[in-house]
Design an enzyme around this catalytic site. Structure first.
Site, short mmCIF file in Angstrom:
data_model
loop_
_atom_site.label_atom_id
_atom_site.label_comp_id
_atom_site.label_asym_id
_atom_site.label_seq_id
_atom_site.Cartn_x
_atom_site.Cartn_y
_atom_site.Cartn_z
N ASP A 84 0.82 -1.21 0.00
CA ASP A 84 0.00 0.00 0.00
C ASP A 84 0.85 1.26 0.00
OD1 ASP A 84 0.74 -0.61 2.75
OD2 ASP A 84 -0.68 0.92 3.40
N GLU A 179 0.06 -1.24 5.70
CA GLU A 179 1.14 -0.83 6.60
C GLU A 179 1.08 0.65 6.90
OE1 GLU A 179 5.30 0.59 7.62
OE2 GLU A 179 3.90 1.20 6.05
#
EC number: 3.4.11.4
Length: 414
Positions: A84, A179
């Protein structure tokens, strides 16, 4: 790896064009389904390399194994990166640009020529003369955080699958979602992962090895005011929005904030405020390197809140702390070989290792406390979470070298 035709730059250029932005306001996991679009690509590419067990699970994690090719009993090592990108800056329609043979000039980004990566503001660029620098085009972040790490693990996996003469134990690959919003390893199946030690590929400048991170908590302040019709509000209305603004305004202006701290100094950082006259919420992140110092900052914030709220008759507030992660050094100090072997691998790649603390956290922070001691290795990503993000292709190649050397160090020393 002499004469190896690296694929890391080509992979990176493709991966950053897949929008994988996570969403801190989402209540799903992963927070955005689009993160899986890149994860599916990674699974297909791993299978094409001959890594038969590569798969994507229901939570958006990619698991894969490079089998051991040695007779030695080598600990299972995991390499981890996150797919991400930050919600701080758009990650849609990224257009990566290669600036070949960089010579120290300012980099004017073509889709918004007001976006200029100035050499004088980015001292690391001065060390990259002659390198090939990748940037975005000026309207988005680049996504080097952490698609540089993803591409490096993928290229190293390709090399190891094609070079069985390089001896190593079993290697586990883990790619995570979310994350950037502090949830990256929330649903990792540690038994399924089956690794004894790990490394996140999510660091910055060439040679850096981070074995210490912030400890981190989130704080939510919810303020209850008293609503009344504004035409008849005298002596009755108590605005939760104004109280919230007063709490933020009461924080120090010259200390205890991200913009006024560095090195080992912690901070209190309001990241979101929303509400109405009746109810307002403030979200904070709190950071410091030790848990007692973290708790001291939370105590200070709570006292500030209580002091402000007490001045408003009829108002009340709640203060909720949520643990995010803790300093990985508390765990890594018990396993000194994990960082020591990484230092050796960095040296074998022809780089001087730099042991560093990071003013942030990685998946490795939480993995370390979940039973997988996990320091953080450089990827070359710089100026992350911004339109000025950049990465050196040569730095990424050296990260690939480091991974390959690292698995050999573990095999040799087992």
């Amino acid at each position: 790896m002499k004469n190896y035709q690296y694929t890391v730059a080509e992979r990176f250029m493709r991966y950053v064009q897949v929008d994988t932005q996570s969403d801190p306001l989402s209540d799903t996991f992963p927070s955005t389904e689009k993160q899986k679009n890149l994860s599916r690509i990674l699974v297909d590419e791993l299978i094409a390399m001959g890594i038969e067990d590569a798969h994507l699970d229901e939570y958006g994690y990619v698991y894969a194994t490079i089998p051991s090719n040695t007779d030695k009993n080598v600990p299972v090592i995991c390499f981890c990166s996150h797919v991400d990108t930050s919600s701080d800056c758009s990650g849609a329609n990224v257009k990566p640009i290669v600036h070949k043979n960089y010579q120290g000039e300012d980099l004017v980004l073509p889709d918004d020529n007001t976006q200029i990566i100035k050499a004088e503001e980015h001292p690391y660029l001065k060390e990259k003369l002659g390198d090939d620098i990748i940037t975005a085009s000026g309207t988005t972040l680049l996504g080097a955080d952490d698609k540089a790490g993803v591409a490096e693990i993928m290229d190293a996996a390709k090399y190891l699958m094609e070079h069985p003469e390089v001896k190593h134990g079993a290697i586990r690959i883990l790619f995570t979602p979310d994350e950037e919003i502090g949830q990256g390893v929330k649903y990792v199946n540690m038994e399924k992962l089956g690794a004894e030690f790990g490394y996140t590929m999510d660091g910055g400048e060439l040679g850096s090895l981070e074995d210490e991170t912030f400890s981190a908590d989130a704080v939510k302040v919810v303020i209850q005011g008293v609503s009344a019709h504004p035409g008849m509000a005298k002596g009755k209305l108590v605005s939760a929005l104004k109280i919230a603004a007063a709490v933020v305004d009461a924080l120090p202006k010259d200390i205890l904030s991200p913009e006024t701290t560095e090195k080992r100094q912690g901070f209190i950082h309001p990241v979101r405020m929303q509400g109405t006259v009746e109810t307002a919420e403030i979200d904070f992140i709190i950071r410091d390197f030790t848990t007692p110092e973290l708790e001291a900052l939370e105590f200070y914030l709570r006292k500030t809140m209580d002091s402000i709220v007490s001045k408003y008759k009829g108002a009340s507030a709640t203060f909720t702390v949520t643990e995010q992660y803790r300093n990985m050094k508390e765990v890594l100090d018990q396993y000194p070989q994990v960082a020591a072997y990484a230092e050796e691998a960095i040296k074998r790649a022809g780089i001087e290792p730099m042991k560093m603390s990071i003013r942030g956290g990685t998946d490795g922070s939480r993995l370390s406390f979940m039973g997988l001691p996990c320091p953080n290795i450089f990827t070359g990503e710089m100026s992350f979470h911004s339109k000025h993000e950049y990465v050196s292709i040569q730095d990424m190649q050296k990260a690939v070298d480091t991974i390959v050397h690292l698995v050999q160090v573990w095999e040799e020393k087992s």
